[in-house]
Each structure stands twice: as structure tokens, then as C-alpha cells.
Design a protein around this motif. Structure first.
Motif, PDB file in Angstrom:
ATOM      1  N   PRO A  11       0.799  -1.227   0.000  1.00 52.39           N
ATOM      2  CA  PRO A  11       0.000   0.000   0.000  1.00 52.39           C
ATOM      3  C   PRO A  11       0.836   1.284   0.000  1.00 52.39           C
ATOM      4  CG  PRO A  11      -0.107  -1.098   2.140  1.00 52.39           C
ATOM      5  CD  PRO A  11       0.790  -1.920   1.282  1.00 52.39           C
ATOM      6  N   VAL A  12       2.084   1.208   0.490  1.00 45.67           N
ATOM      7  CA  VAL A  12       2.902   2.430   0.574  1.00 45.67           C
ATOM      8  C   VAL A  12       3.654   2.607  -0.739  1.00 45.67           C
ATOM      9  CG1 VAL A  12       4.642   3.660   1.927  1.00 45.67           C
ATOM     10  CG2 VAL A  12       3.182   1.938   3.028  1.00 45.67           C
ATOM     11  N   ARG A  13       3.288   3.681  -1.492  1.00 44.84           N
ATOM     12  CA  ARG A  13       3.860   3.885  -2.824  1.00 44.84           C
ATOM     13  C   ARG A  13       4.330   5.330  -2.992  1.00 44.84           C
ATOM     14  NH1 ARG A  13      -1.658   1.126  -5.329  1.00 44.84           N
ATOM     15  NH2 ARG A  13      -1.567  -0.619  -3.914  1.00 44.84           N
ATOM     16  N   HIS A  14       5.457   5.481  -3.657  1.00 40.88           N
ATOM     17  CA  HIS A  14       5.969   6.822  -3.938  1.00 40.88           C
ATOM     18  C   HIS A  14       6.296   6.911  -5.410  1.00 40.88           C
ATOM     19  CE1 HIS A  14       6.650   6.924   0.423  1.00 40.88           C
ATOM     20  NE2 HIS A  14       7.242   5.747   0.271  1.00 40.88           N
ATOM     21  N   THR A  15       5.896   8.017  -6.006  1.00 41.33           N
ATOM     22  CA  THR A  15       6.253   8.205  -7.421  1.00 41.33           C
ATOM     23  C   THR A  15       7.581   8.929  -7.494  1.00 41.33           C
ATOM     24  OG1 THR A  15       3.932   8.331  -7.989  1.00 41.33           O
ATOM     25  CG2 THR A  15       5.491   9.194  -9.610  1.00 41.33           C
ATOM     26  N   VAL A  16       8.447   8.422  -8.336  1.00 37.39           N
ATOM     27  CA  VAL A  16       9.793   8.980  -8.459  1.00 37.39           C
ATOM     28  C   VAL A  16       9.989   9.434  -9.891  1.00 37.39           C
ATOM     29  CG1 VAL A  16      12.246   8.424  -8.275  1.00 37.39           C
ATOM     30  CG2 VAL A  16      10.621   7.401  -6.682  1.00 37.39           C
ATOM     31  N   GLU A  17      10.605  10.605 -10.049  1.00 36.24           N
ATOM     32  CA  GLU A  17      10.892  11.090 -11.404  1.00 36.24           C
ATOM     33  C   GLU A  17      12.133  10.375 -11.917  1.00 36.24           C
ATOM     34  OE1 GLU A  17       8.873  13.024 -13.040  1.00 36.24           O
ATOM     35  OE2 GLU A  17       7.596  13.074 -11.256  1.00 36.24           O
ATOM     36  N   GLY A  18      12.121  10.056 -13.157  1.00 40.94           N
ATOM     37  CA  GLY A  18      13.315   9.404 -13.729  1.00 40.94           C
ATOM     38  C   GLY A  18      13.002   8.768 -15.054  1.00 40.94           C
ATOM     39  N   GLU A  19      14.070   8.262 -15.670  1.00 38.55           N
ATOM     40  CA  GLU A  19      13.902   7.729 -17.015  1.00 38.55           C
ATOM     41  C   GLU A  19      13.399   6.295 -17.041  1.00 38.55           C
ATOM     42  OE1 GLU A  19      17.618   8.181 -18.992  1.00 38.55           O
ATOM     43  OE2 GLU A  19      17.574  10.362 -18.823  1.00 38.55           O
ATOM     44  N   THR A  20      13.628   5.558 -15.955  1.00 32.92           N
ATOM     45  CA  THR A  20      13.335   4.124 -15.987  1.00 32.92           C
ATOM     46  C   THR A  20      11.848   3.855 -15.851  1.00 32.92           C
ATOM     47  OG1 THR A  20      15.333   4.005 -14.709  1.00 32.92           O
ATOM     48  CG2 THR A  20      14.234   1.919 -15.174  1.00 32.92           C
ATOM     49  N   SER A  21      11.091   4.178 -16.892  1.00 29.21           N
ATOM     50  CA  SER A  21       9.650   3.985 -16.820  1.00 29.21           C
ATOM     51  C   SER A  21       9.315   2.497 -16.725  1.00 29.21           C
ATOM     52  CB  SER A  21       9.008   4.595 -18.062  1.00 29.21           C
ATOM     53  OG  SER A  21       7.616   4.482 -17.941  1.00 29.21           O
ATOM     54  N   GLY A  22       8.457   2.192 -15.770  1.00 27.40           N
ATOM     55  CA  GLY A  22       8.033   0.796 -15.625  1.00 27.40           C
ATOM     56  C   GLY A  22       8.672   0.094 -14.447  1.00 27.40           C
ATOM     57  N   LEU A  23       9.620   0.749 -13.784  1.00 26.06           N
ATOM     58  CA  LEU A  23      10.278   0.103 -12.632  1.00 26.06           C
ATOM     59  C   LEU A  23       9.463   0.338 -11.360  1.00 26.06           C
ATOM     60  CD1 LEU A  23      12.667  -1.240 -11.102  1.00 26.06           C
ATOM     61  CD2 LEU A  23      13.794   0.997 -11.086  1.00 26.06           C
ATOM     62  N   ILE A  24       9.214  -0.740 -10.655  1.00 32.06           N
ATOM     63  CA  ILE A  24       8.610  -0.640  -9.320  1.00 32.06           C
ATOM     64  C   ILE A  24       9.644  -1.216  -8.364  1.00 32.06           C
ATOM     65  CG2 ILE A  24       6.767  -1.452  -7.807  1.00 32.06           C
ATOM     66  CD1 ILE A  24       4.985  -1.755 -10.251  1.00 32.06           C
ATOM     67  N   LEU A  25      10.291  -0.337  -7.601  1.00 26.01           N
ATOM     68  CA  LEU A  25      11.341  -0.799  -6.690  1.00 26.01           C
ATOM     69  C   LEU A  25      10.741  -0.984  -5.302  1.00 26.01           C
ATOM     70  CD1 LEU A  25      14.436  -1.385  -6.662  1.00 26.01           C
ATOM     71  CD2 LEU A  25      14.751   0.949  -5.831  1.00 26.01           C
ATOM     72  N   LEU A  26      10.950  -2.158  -4.742  1.00 27.41           N
ATOM     73  CA  LEU A  26      10.366  -2.458  -3.424  1.00 27.41           C
ATOM     74  C   LEU A  26      11.457  -2.620  -2.390  1.00 27.41           C
ATOM     75  CD1 LEU A  26       7.885  -5.224  -4.620  1.00 27.41           C
ATOM     76  CD2 LEU A  26       7.276  -2.878  -4.019  1.00 27.41           C
ATOM     77  N   ASP A  27      11.291  -1.904  -1.279  1.00 23.67           N
ATOM     78  CA  ASP A  27      12.212  -2.059  -0.144  1.00 23.67           C
ATOM     79  C   ASP A  27      11.542  -3.028   0.831  1.00 23.67           C
ATOM     80  OD1 ASP A  27      14.129  -1.753   1.798  1.00 23.67           O
ATOM     81  OD2 ASP A  27      13.279   0.125   2.594  1.00 23.67           O
ATOM     82  N   LEU A  28      12.164  -4.196   1.004  1.00 25.42           N
ATOM     83  CA  LEU A  28      11.541  -5.225   1.856  1.00 25.42           C
ATOM     84  C   LEU A  28      12.089  -5.160   3.277  1.00 25.42           C
ATOM     85  CD1 LEU A  28      11.407  -8.503  -0.291  1.00 25.42           C
ATOM     86  CD2 LEU A  28       9.985  -6.471  -0.422  1.00 25.42           C
ATOM     87  N   PRO A  29      11.350  -5.717   4.223  1.00 22.55           N
ATOM     88  CA  PRO A  29      11.919  -5.886   5.569  1.00 22.55           C
ATOM     89  C   PRO A  29      13.021  -6.948   5.528  1.00 22.55           C
ATOM     90  CG  PRO A  29       9.523  -6.144   5.572  1.00 22.55           C
ATOM     91  CD  PRO A  29       9.964  -6.169   4.144  1.00 22.55           C
ATOM     92  N   ASP A  30      13.582  -7.244   6.658  1.00 23.90           N
ATOM     93  CA  ASP A  30      14.691  -8.214   6.737  1.00 23.90           C
ATOM     94  C   ASP A  30      14.155  -9.655   6.758  1.00 23.90           C
ATOM     95  OD1 ASP A  30      13.496  -7.284   9.084  1.00 23.90           O
ATOM     96  OD2 ASP A  30      15.076  -8.172  10.322  1.00 23.90           O
ATOM     97  N   HIS A  31      14.790 -10.536   5.978  1.00 23.44           N
ATOM     98  CA  HIS A  31      14.310 -11.924   5.927  1.00 23.44           C
ATOM     99  C   HIS A  31      14.719 -12.710   7.161  1.00 23.44           C
ATOM    100  CE1 HIS A  31      18.230 -13.763   5.326  1.00 23.44           C
ATOM    101  NE2 HIS A  31      18.499 -12.855   4.379  1.00 23.44           N
ATOM    102  N   ASP A  32      15.757 -12.215   7.899  1.00 23.39           N
ATOM    103  CA  ASP A  32      16.246 -12.963   9.065  1.00 23.39           C
ATOM    104  C   ASP A  32      15.761 -12.307  10.345  1.00 23.39           C
ATOM    105  OD1 ASP A  32      17.662 -10.660   8.718  1.00 23.39           O
ATOM    106  OD2 ASP A  32      19.629 -11.528   9.141  1.00 23.39           O
TER     107      ASP A  32
END
Ligand SMILES: Nc1nc2c(ncn2[C@@H]2O[C@H](COP(=O)(O)OP(=O)(O)OP(=O)(O)O)[C@@H](O)[C@H]2O)c(=O)[nH]1
Ligand SMILES: [Mg+2]
Length: 596
Positions: free
Chosen positions: A113-134
Motif C-alpha cells: 500500500p505504501v507507494r511513492h512516485t519517483v521522477e526518472g527515465e526508468t519507466s516501468g520500474l517498481i522498486l520495493l524495499d523489503l523488511p529483513d528476511h532474518d
């Protein structure tokens, strides 16, 4: 019976169809969970294909403190993610979007649900910052497992301290070896290493990745703090995103993993003579779990965190966080992805089976009765009329079996020996048909061989009644012989009356009329004695003919019964066995297509 033809290029659609069919065929044969996981992959793939294919969801995953959030900020040129010194910092995934148009349903489906729009050339990229797996927090691990199972591309963020941790290698990297095309590994925080140690560290990490089966996965040294390697990482991601193929590569890897998991369920009891290629389809240890996370349909709301850890995703063999990576891990998973050509045994009605069925059905008794019945009826029809009636007092041996009524009440039931011989014959059919077939399919084939054995007794009864009922027609010569016998009796009677008349005239001293002779014997005597002798002679000849006829009829009945019993065996034993073998062969074919 070769059923497999390897296809050069198989579309994702065809592979998904094959996986769905393989799952259906495996129903009731393989483990329920494996089958359901395969179906979940098919469902998930269907949903993902219906969402934006112009966007690529890229997740930054790794241990706590490895620098995921720092890298998220560095790549997006923002300070959106909180970078903290207290561990763990990130508790919920957040997304940075380059060209957000149309990405909403995809993000809803991903449950971010938490989304931020970023300006840049890489159209189509959705970068996700995940919590820690350990994480020490269960909810963090659940969030990671859920997203690792569904994103299009995975960037594993490792750091110089913990890059060898068993937690990441055993639980994620090795099981995801089939996903090497949609994975990137970065060694972050290289600014903390002396220059000469960076290469050594990268070499060591490369060795570990090779041991995980990820020998050709991109590996980059970066520093979120100094920005070293960030442009290269951006360029790599840009390249992958602009191709817009990561989503289908991800699904293809999921399908291949799921096919391998289905085959793995088939493998445990594979015997030495199973197709060698089949053994090559080694699944990665926990591929099933990785490809099995339940993913909601787009219509569903973002999944609750509790949903994420289904029993399927509760990965087994979780290594305790922070334990050192065993440097001597076995080689990575086998890359072979098809069971290869599967040759299933031919199943035919064997003589032993027919014999056992015939014995159990009382065929020898019936065949014997057919011969005896023929002789009995022949004697009754052609015997010497003076004694013929005696024969009629005795019952017909075939009728005595009451077969015409379709009941075998008068046939002796199968003896224990016959029953066990039939049992052995059925077992032999199952054993021959399942030779070389891996478990649990071999067990299914053996069951199929006996699946309709409960119908055997009644069906054989009907067969015996029908066939033996058709062999009792009287031959025409019986009537001729019967008439001849009556003529001999008539001749005897005529002779006897004639002699009596002559005797009466002699007694009354009346003149005897002329008595013709045959040679020197008077005709009345010839008629009396000749008739008797001829009658007995005809009876004896007819008896010999009836004996031969009975034998011939018995043979004919035995042949007819054998043919019908073979049909019964084909219908009730061979066909179900063949069906199960075909099912297995088709399953292997589907797995091959899905894994190709
Ligand atoms: N020297 C150095 N420190 C870094 C680098 N990247 C991150 N750090 C530091 O490492 C710590 C953890 O960074 P985060 O980005 O919060 O790590 P994370 O992986 O997001 O951690 P969690 O959210 O807890 O999973 C912070 O103090 C960062 O400043 C780097 O490249 N070099
Ligand atoms: Mg973080």
C-alpha cells in the motif's frame, strides 16, 4: 509405448497448461500439498499475466542492516526509506514507482500500500524495499516470503559481514536456483572493506553462489554510502526493466520449479530401472515453498499478513539466522528440467492370468460337464430303446450345474488354492505393469490392476452360463440314429410276433404257412435276433460317436470360455491398468513440457 516428444520451444501458455494438466493427473496419486501448490502457481501466473506487463516489480531483499533501505534511497535518489541504526528498521514493504500509470492493480495484488512516485527515465520500474528476511519479527519474515514468491525480479543485498550466512543461502538462494534469470546479487557496503579485500570477498561470494546453483547470476559490488557501483546497478536494472520480460521469466521459473516439485514427489521410490533422465529432474530443496505462496486475485484486497504464511510457505529447514554458511555445501541443483522419454510397459492378458481366472470360475468342471452332458443326451437319444429309458432317469450333468439360470450355486466355489492363484496372477499383472514406473505411480498402477477385481466373480459366472448354454444343441444324426433304433425294435417285434404265430400254429397242429428264409435262417428269427444285434450295434457306434462328439464340444466350450475370459480380463484388469499407465505417461509428458 513412447509418449514423449521433446519440444524445442514451448510457450509460457503451453507450459502453464501442461502444469495444470499434470496437477490434475497427479490428483490422488501425489501429495495433496504438491498438487495444490502446482495449481496455485497456475492461478498466480494467470493473475500476473492479467496485470500490467509494462511494469517490473523489483524487490530489494536481504538480512537486516545489509543496506536495503539505503540502496532503495540511492537508486531512487530520495530519502524515502528510513535508514536506521536500531535493527530491524523496515517493517513493511514500500514501493518507489517510475512511471506509475497502470501499476495500481499490480501493486494491489502485490499487497504494497505504501507507494511513492519517483521522477526518472526508468519507466516501468517498481522498486520495493523489503523488511529483513532474518528478522526476529515473524511478520517481517512473512512479508519477505510473500513478496519473494511473487515479484518479477529479485535483488539480493548482501554485506561483507553476513554474505555467507546459511539463512540466505539455504532458505532463499539455493531453492531459487531456477530463478537465476530473474535474480541479481549485490555485495553492499564495499566501502567498509580495504580495496584488496573487495575482490577476495567477491570471489568467495561467487564460489558460494556457484555452490547454490547460481553460477551465472549477476554479482555487483556496490556502496549505498559512497555511490560506488550504483550506476552499474541502475543500468542493469534499467536493461532488465526495459525488456519487459522479467515477469514472464519469473512465471516460467515458477512453472519449472513446480513441475520439478511434482516430479520430486514422484521420485522418492524410483527404482534402478526408472528412466535415467527422470532422475535428472532434481528439484531445488524448497522450490515448492518459494513458488507456492498464496497470492490473492486482483479482486481481493491486499492480503493480511497472517495469510502470507500458509503451511506451504512455512519453509522447512529454516537455518537459524546468523549461522555461518557451510563452505562445503553440495553442488547446486541439477539443471535438467524434464523427465525425458517415458517408456511404460505393455500390458496384455497373460496365459497365467486366463488360466487362473478359468480355474476360479470353475471352467474345468463346466467343460467336463459339457462332455458328459453330450454323452448323456446322446445315449438318451440314440441308445437301444429297450434300455434307453433307464438313461432318462438320470439327470443331465450340465443341467445339474444350474448354469442356464446364470447362477453358479451348484458349481463348487473357488477353492482357497484357486483364489490364491488368482490373487497371485493379479499381483503379477500389477508387478509387470509397474516395472520401471516410479512410486507412487507404481502403487497406483498395481491398485488399478485390482481395482475391478470385485466384479470378476459375477462377470465370470455370467460368461460361464452364457457360453455353456450355447453348446447344447442336439446334432441331427441323433434323430436318424434314434429312428434307426426304433426300426430295429420294430423288426424285433415283427420277428417275435411272427415266431409266436408260427409257434401258435404248431401248438394247435395247424398247417404252417410257408416261412421265407434268409439263407438257411427263417426270416422271423432273422428279424428278431438281427434287430436286437443291430440295435445293440447302433447303440455302441452312437456311444463311440457321442464320446468323440462330447470331447469335441468340450474343447469348443473350453475355447469359447477362454476367449470370453480373456475379454473379461482385458476389460476388468488390463484396461484399468493401461489407463493408469497412460495417465502416468501423460503426467510425465506434461511435466516435461512444463519444465522445458
Ligand atoms: N558503510 C556503509 N554503511 C552502510 C551502507 N549501506 C547501509 N549502511 C548502513 O547500514 C545500516 C543499515 O542500513 P539500512 O539501509 O537501514 O539497512 P536495511 O537493510 O534496510 O535494514 P533493515 O531495514 O533493518 O532490514 C545503516 O546504518 C546504514 O547507514 C554502505 O554502503 N556503507
Ligand atoms: Mg530497511
Amino acid at each position: 509405448m513412447k509418449l514423449l516428444r521433446r519440444k524445442a520451444e514451448v510457450s509460457l501458455d503451453a507450459r502453464l497448461e501442461a502444469l495444470a494438466e499434470a496437477a490434475d493427473l497427479a490428483e490422488g496419486r501425489l501429495g495433496h500439498d504438491t498438487v495444490e501448490r502446482a495449481r496455485a502457481v497456475v492461478t498466480r501466473a494467470g493473475v500476473r499475466r492479467g496485470l500490467s506487463v509494462d511494469h517490473t516489480a523489483v524487490a530489494l531483499a536481504g538480512a537486516t542492516g545489509s543496506g536495503k533501505s539505503s540502496l532503495f534511497n540511492a537508486l531512487s535518489g530520495t530519502e524515502l526509506a528510513t535508514v536506521g541504526v536500531t535493527r530491524p528498521t523496515t517493517s513493511k514493504a514500500q514501493a518507489a514507482l517510475w512511471g506509475p500509470d497502470g501499476s495500481g492493480p499490480l501493486l494491489d495484488w502485490l499487497g504494497v500500500p505504501v507507494r511513492h512516485t519517483v521522477e526518472g527515465e526508468t519507466s516501468g520500474l517498481i522498486l520495493l524495499d523489503l523488511p529483513d528476511h532474518d528478522s526476529i519479527e515473524l511478520s517481517h519474515r512473512e512479508e519477505v516470503d510473500r513478496l519473494v514468491a511473487v515479484v518479477d525480479l529479485l535483488v539480493w543485498v548482501l554485506d561483507p559481514q553476513k554474505y555467507a550466512d546459511a539463512a540466505v543461502h539455504e532458505r532463499y538462494l539455493r531453492p531459487l536456483a531456477r530463478h537465476r534469470d530473474v535474480m541479481v546479487v549485490v555485495l553492499n557496503q564495499v566501502d567498509r572493506l580495504p580495496e584488496h579485500a573487495v575482490k577476495r570477498c567477491l570471489d568467495d561470494l561467487r564460489g558460494l553462489l556457484e555452490a547454490d546453483g547460481l553460477d551465472d547470476v549477476p554479482l555487483l559490488a556496490v556502496s549505498a554510502r559512497t555511490g560506488a557501483g550504483i550506476p552499474e546497478l541502475r543500468e542493469l536494472l534499467d536493461r532488465k526493466v526495459s525488456r519487459r520480460r522479467a515477469w514472464s521469466s519469473r512465471l516460467a521459473a515458477d512453472v519449472a520449479s513446480s513441475a520439478a516439485a511434482l516430479w520430486a514427489d514422484t521420485r522418492p521410490a524410483v527404482t534402478g530401472d526408472a528412466p535415467a533422465a527422470a532422475r535428472a529432474l532434481a528439484p531445488t530443496p524448497d522450490t515448492r515453498a518459494l513458488t507456492a505462496a498464496r497470492v490473492p486475485a486482483p479482486a481481493e484486497a491486499a492480503p493480511s499478513r497472517a495469510d502470507a504464511r500458509t503451511p506451504e510457505t512455512a519453509w522447512q529447514g529454516r537455518a537459524p539466522a546468523g549461522t555461518a554458511h557451510a563452505g562445503t555445501t553440495p553442488a547446486g541443483p541439477d539443471r535438467a528440467s524434464a523427465p525425458g522419454d517415458v517408456v511404460v510397459p505393455e500390458v496384455t492378458v497373460s496365459r497365467a492370468l486366463t488360466r487362473a481366472l478359468a480355474q476360479a470360475a470353475g471352467v474345468p468342471v463346466v467343460v467336463d460337464a459339457v462332455a458328459k452332458s453330450h454323452r448323456h443326451r446322446s445315449t438318451a437319444a440314440t441308445g437301444w430303446p429297450v434300455t434307453r429309458w433307464l438313461r432318462k432317469l438320470r439327470p443331465d450333468p450340465l443341467r445339474r450345474l444350474h448354469l442356464a439360470r446364470g447362477s453358479r450355486s451348484s458349481l463348487p466355489p473357488a477353492t482357497a488354492v484357486q483364489a490364491s492363484a488368482l490373487d497371485t496372477a493379479l499381483r503379477d499383472v500389477g508387478a509387470a505393469a509397474s516395472a520401471g514406473v516410479p512410486e507412487p505411480w507404481a502403487t497406483a498402477v498395481r491398485h488399478a490392476a485390482r481395482s475391478r477385481s470385485g466384479e470378476l466373480t459375477d462377470t465370470l459366472d455370467r460368461v460361464v452360463a452364457t457360453v455353456s448354454g450355447g453348446v447344447s444343441r442336439a446334432p441331427r444324426w441323433w434323430r436318424v440314429a434314434g429312428t434307426a433304433q426304433w426300426l430295429t425294435v420294430a423288426a424285433m417285434a415283427a420277428g417275435a410276433i411272427w415266431l409266436l404265430a408260427v409257434f401258435g400254429l404248431d401248438y394247435l397242429m395247424l398247417p404252417r404257412p410257408f416261412t421265407p428264409t434268409l439263407g438257411r435262417a427263417p426270416w422271423p428269427t432273422v428279424l428278431l435276433i438281427g434287430g436286437a444285434l443291430l440295435g445293440v450295434l447302433i447303440a455302441l457306434v452312437c456311444r463311440a460317436a457321442a464320446w468323440l462328439g462330447g470331447r469335441r464340444r468340450a474343447r469348443r466350450a473350453a475355447r469359447a470360455l477362454r476367449e470370453r475370459i480373456e475379454q473379461v480380463a482385458a476389460e476388468l484388469i488390463v484396461t484399468p491398468t493401461r489407463d493408469e499407465l497412460s495417465r502416468y505417461a501423460r503426467f510425465a509428458e506434461c511435466v516435461t513440457v512444463a519444465a522445458s
